[in-house]
Scaffold this motif. Structure first.
Motif, PDB file in Angstrom:
ATOM      1  N   ARG A 263       0.832  -1.207   0.000  1.00  0.00           N
ATOM      2  CA  ARG A 263       0.000   0.000   0.000  1.00  0.00           C
ATOM      3  C   ARG A 263       0.866   1.256   0.000  1.00  0.00           C
ATOM      4  O   ARG A 263       0.590   2.224  -0.723  1.00  0.00           O
ATOM      5  N   ILE A 264       1.940   1.240   0.825  1.00  0.00           N
ATOM      6  CA  ILE A 264       2.818   2.413   0.864  1.00  0.00           C
ATOM      7  C   ILE A 264       3.476   2.636  -0.487  1.00  0.00           C
ATOM      8  O   ILE A 264       3.552   3.771  -0.991  1.00  0.00           O
ATOM      9  N   ILE A 265       3.958   1.551  -1.112  1.00  0.00           N
ATOM     10  CA  ILE A 265       4.620   1.688  -2.419  1.00  0.00           C
ATOM     11  C   ILE A 265       3.639   2.208  -3.476  1.00  0.00           C
ATOM     12  O   ILE A 265       3.970   3.093  -4.281  1.00  0.00           O
ATOM     13  N   ILE A 266       2.428   1.673  -3.461  1.00  0.00           N
ATOM     14  CA  ILE A 266       1.431   2.117  -4.455  1.00  0.00           C
ATOM     15  C   ILE A 266       1.098   3.589  -4.262  1.00  0.00           C
ATOM     16  O   ILE A 266       1.019   4.370  -5.239  1.00  0.00           O
ATOM     17  N   GLU A 267       0.895   3.994  -3.023  1.00  0.00           N
ATOM     18  CA  GLU A 267       0.560   5.393  -2.769  1.00  0.00           C
ATOM     19  C   GLU A 267       1.714   6.317  -3.165  1.00  0.00           C
ATOM     20  O   GLU A 267       1.492   7.404  -3.723  1.00  0.00           O
ATOM     21  N   GLU A 280      -5.728  15.555  -2.051  1.00  0.00           N
ATOM     22  CA  GLU A 280      -5.240  14.240  -2.455  1.00  0.00           C
ATOM     23  C   GLU A 280      -3.920  13.899  -1.749  1.00  0.00           C
ATOM     24  O   GLU A 280      -3.691  12.748  -1.356  1.00  0.00           O
ATOM     25  N   THR A 281      -3.074  14.906  -1.574  1.00  0.00           N
ATOM     26  CA  THR A 281      -1.797  14.665  -0.879  1.00  0.00           C
ATOM     27  C   THR A 281      -2.032  14.278   0.575  1.00  0.00           C
ATOM     28  O   THR A 281      -1.406  13.357   1.105  1.00  0.00           O
ATOM     29  N   ARG A 282      -2.972  15.013   1.216  1.00  0.00           N
ATOM     30  CA  ARG A 282      -3.266  14.677   2.608  1.00  0.00           C
ATOM     31  C   ARG A 282      -3.853  13.277   2.711  1.00  0.00           C
ATOM     32  O   ARG A 282      -3.550  12.521   3.638  1.00  0.00           O
ATOM     33  N   ALA A 283      -4.721  12.905   1.755  1.00  0.00           N
ATOM     34  CA  ALA A 283      -5.302  11.560   1.772  1.00  0.00           C
ATOM     35  C   ALA A 283      -4.229  10.498   1.604  1.00  0.00           C
ATOM     36  O   ALA A 283      -4.241   9.455   2.282  1.00  0.00           O
ATOM     37  N   GLU A 286      -2.316  10.174   4.791  1.00  0.00           N
ATOM     38  CA  GLU A 286      -3.073   9.425   5.799  1.00  0.00           C
ATOM     39  C   GLU A 286      -2.999   7.924   5.535  1.00  0.00           C
ATOM     40  O   GLU A 286      -2.853   7.111   6.468  1.00  0.00           O
ATOM     41  N   VAL A 287      -3.085   7.541   4.265  1.00  0.00           N
ATOM     42  CA  VAL A 287      -2.989   6.117   3.931  1.00  0.00           C
ATOM     43  C   VAL A 287      -1.618   5.572   4.291  1.00  0.00           C
ATOM     44  O   VAL A 287      -1.472   4.480   4.862  1.00  0.00           O
ATOM     45  N   ILE A 288      -0.566   6.359   3.960  1.00  0.00           N
ATOM     46  CA  ILE A 288       0.795   5.909   4.280  1.00  0.00           C
ATOM     47  C   ILE A 288       0.991   5.823   5.786  1.00  0.00           C
ATOM     48  O   ILE A 288       1.598   4.869   6.305  1.00  0.00           O
ATOM     49  N   ALA A 289       0.472   6.810   6.521  1.00  0.00           N
ATOM     50  CA  ALA A 289       0.613   6.778   7.979  1.00  0.00           C
ATOM     51  C   ALA A 289      -0.122   5.584   8.575  1.00  0.00           C
ATOM     52  O   ALA A 289       0.379   4.915   9.490  1.00  0.00           O
ATOM     53  N   GLU A 290      -1.319   5.294   8.039  1.00  0.00           N
ATOM     54  CA  GLU A 290      -2.078   4.145   8.527  1.00  0.00           C
ATOM     55  C   GLU A 290      -1.337   2.839   8.240  1.00  0.00           C
ATOM     56  O   GLU A 290      -1.272   1.940   9.084  1.00  0.00           O
ATOM     57  N   ALA A 291      -0.752   2.733   7.022  1.00  0.00           N
ATOM     58  CA  ALA A 291      -0.002   1.525   6.685  1.00  0.00           C
ATOM     59  C   ALA A 291       1.238   1.382   7.560  1.00  0.00           C
ATOM     60  O   ALA A 291       1.593   0.279   7.996  1.00  0.00           O
ATOM     61  N   ALA A 292       1.921   2.505   7.831  1.00  0.00           N
ATOM     62  CA  ALA A 292       3.101   2.456   8.687  1.00  0.00           C
ATOM     63  C   ALA A 292       2.728   2.040  10.113  1.00  0.00           C
ATOM     64  O   ALA A 292       3.428   1.252  10.757  1.00  0.00           O
ATOM     65  N   GLN A 293       1.592   2.564  10.592  1.00  0.00           N
ATOM     66  CA  GLN A 293       1.134   2.168  11.918  1.00  0.00           C
ATOM     67  C   GLN A 293       0.767   0.686  11.943  1.00  0.00           C
ATOM     68  O   GLN A 293       1.024  -0.020  12.924  1.00  0.00           O
TER      69      GLN A 293
END
Length: 461
Positions: A263-267, A280-283, A286-293
């Motif tokens: 997910r992080i790589i795709i984002e 879109e950048t904030r979204a 958020e996805v990257i932060a969620e994946a990292a968590q």
């Protein structure tokens, strides 16, 4: 004192064979020393007794030439008079009558003979005059009717001392030979006795490095080696278990981290593809932060579980409300529009005796598989049962092939590797292992055709 101890430790052999050989050599040295001292003391006493016997015999021969029947002591002349007078003193009471022609009146031998004659009894003494050979003297009284004569005979001890010295030298040489043989034979014997131990040690090192199934057999081995083999077998079993757990933990981490990393790589690729708006950048962030968590949670969960199982397998895992965790996991499912999820109504609070992160790790593979293979519906239900909590995950997908059911929970096994879905076959084995680690289980049973049903049983909180 510490310096002396360091020097002593430096001198002590480092090998067991060397230490045992040193102990045997020390023991043999003490024993040889005691035996040598005792033997030479006995031989010295025996030689002294021989000298005394010789002196008594000579005194008895001289006594036959002395007449004590009259008022005075008379010395009779014989054919062998010169031979008998050699090293012989004759006394009338304490008055000397004859002495050897080779000694003077003030010589140490004459003075010693006078002292022995004055005692008027059988007595012996040894004279070690400087510059003269050692001499043994013995006094033999000859009682008469009116007078008492005393004969003092002397004997050169040089031959006897030479014999004693020869015996001492011979015994020392024999002791040295015996000690050398003892040391060599001890090293050879101990080395031969320790050869199986060295072989077992090398085998254990080799087997532990590769995680081999080979083990030591207690048959045809001495009791000590059999016990050593049993201990090494237990140690090898523990090492193999540790290696297997390490490999399993590595595989589980690789499997569980693949999805959030993807997910992080795709984002990131999507973010670099073209300029994005702030929203879109904030979204994306958020996805990257969620994946990292999620990655952090996965690592903490698996590592904490491995650590707790290693240090304290019986530790209480905690208590978690099941319904909120299920809601959170269902919201994260990336399912097509035609897939629906539902929850059966249950008690307001349904507590399971596991930690929240561990409950997520148990349920995540089941929900992900159900969403991946379901055609239109995934049903998740949770309800209490006596002493436990039961969670059912049911999908209407193709189900598990009957021939693959026995291998379903084996790591790295997939029913169809060409079904177009990613996966390494580790999710279900991980879920079952984590559930069993806290006293629960994960099982499979065919659902309403078509479909599959996975049941999670966890201890009640």
């Amino acid at each position: 004192m510490s310096r002396v101890s360091r020097v002593f430790r430096r001198l002590v052999p480092r090998t067991l064979r060397g230490r045992l050989s040193l102990v045997a050599l020390t023991t043999a040295t003490l024993l040889m020393t005691i035996l040598t001292v005792a033997f030479n003391a006995a031989m010295d006493r025996h030689l002294r007794h021989q000298a005394d016997d010789e002196l008594r015999n000579r005194a008895a021969a001289v006594a036959t030439t002395i007449d004590t029947s009259g008022p005075r002591v008379r010395v009779l002349e014989t054919v062998n008079d010169r031979l008998l007078d050699a090293n012989v003193w004759t006394y009338d009471g304490t008055r000397p009558l004859e002495k050897p022609p080779s000694v003077t009146a003030d010589s140490p031998l004459t003075q010693a003979a006078d002292r022995l004659a004055a005692q008027r009894k059988h007595a012996c003494a040894t004279v070690d005059a400087r510059g003269h050979p050692p001499v043994r003297l013995c006094a033999q009284p000859i009682p008469g009717r009116h007078v008492t004569a005393t004969v003092v005979t002397a004997l050169d001890l040089t031959p006897y001392r030479n014999s004693a010295d020869t015996l001492l030298l011979g015994s020392l040489i024999l002791d040295a030979v015996m000690l050398g043989c003892t040391y060599v034979l001890t090293r050879l014997s101990v080395g031969r006795a320790l050869r199986p131990v060295r072989t077992m040690t090398d085998q254990a090192t080799q087997w532990s490095a590769v995680g081999s199934d080979a083990r030591f057999s207690a048959e045809d081995r001495p009791a000590e080696l059999a016990r050593l083999g049993a201990s090494l077998d237990q140690l090898l079993d523990r090492i193999r278990t540790v290696l297997r757990h390490e490999q399993q933990l590595t595989a589980e981490l690789s499997h569980e981290l693949r999805t959030p990393l993807t997910r992080i790589i795709i984002e990131l690729d999507w973010l670099r593809a073209r300029p994005r708006t702030d929203a879109e950048t904030r979204a994306t962030q958020e996805v990257i932060a969620e994946a990292a968590q999620s990655i952090r949670t996965i690592c903490d969960t698996l590592l904490d579980d491995a650590r707790e199982n290693a240090l304290n397998p019986a530790a209480a895992p905690g208590t978690t409300d099941v319904v909120p965790v299920l809601d959170r996991l269902l919201q994260r499912l990336d399912t097509p529009d035609q897939v629906r999820t539902s929850m059966e109504p249950g008690a307001p609070v349904l507590a399971a005796g596991v930690a929240p992160a561990l409950l997520e790790r148990i349920l995540s593979p089941l929900l992900a598989n159900a969403a991946r293979y379901a055609r239109s519906r995934v049903t998740v239900s949770a309800r209490p049962v006596p002493g436990a909590v039961r969670i059912d995950v049911v999908d209407d997908g193709p189900g598990v092939p009957e021939a693959f059911v026995d291998e379903l929970f084996q790591p790295g096994r997939r029913a169809d590797t060409g079904d177009g879905h990613d996966g390494a076959g580790l999710g279900l084995p991980l879920a079952r292992r984590l559930a069993r680690a806290v006293g629960g289980d994960v099982s499979y049973e065919p659902g309403p055709a078509p479909g599959a049903r996975f049941t999670v049983s966890l201890p009640a909180g």
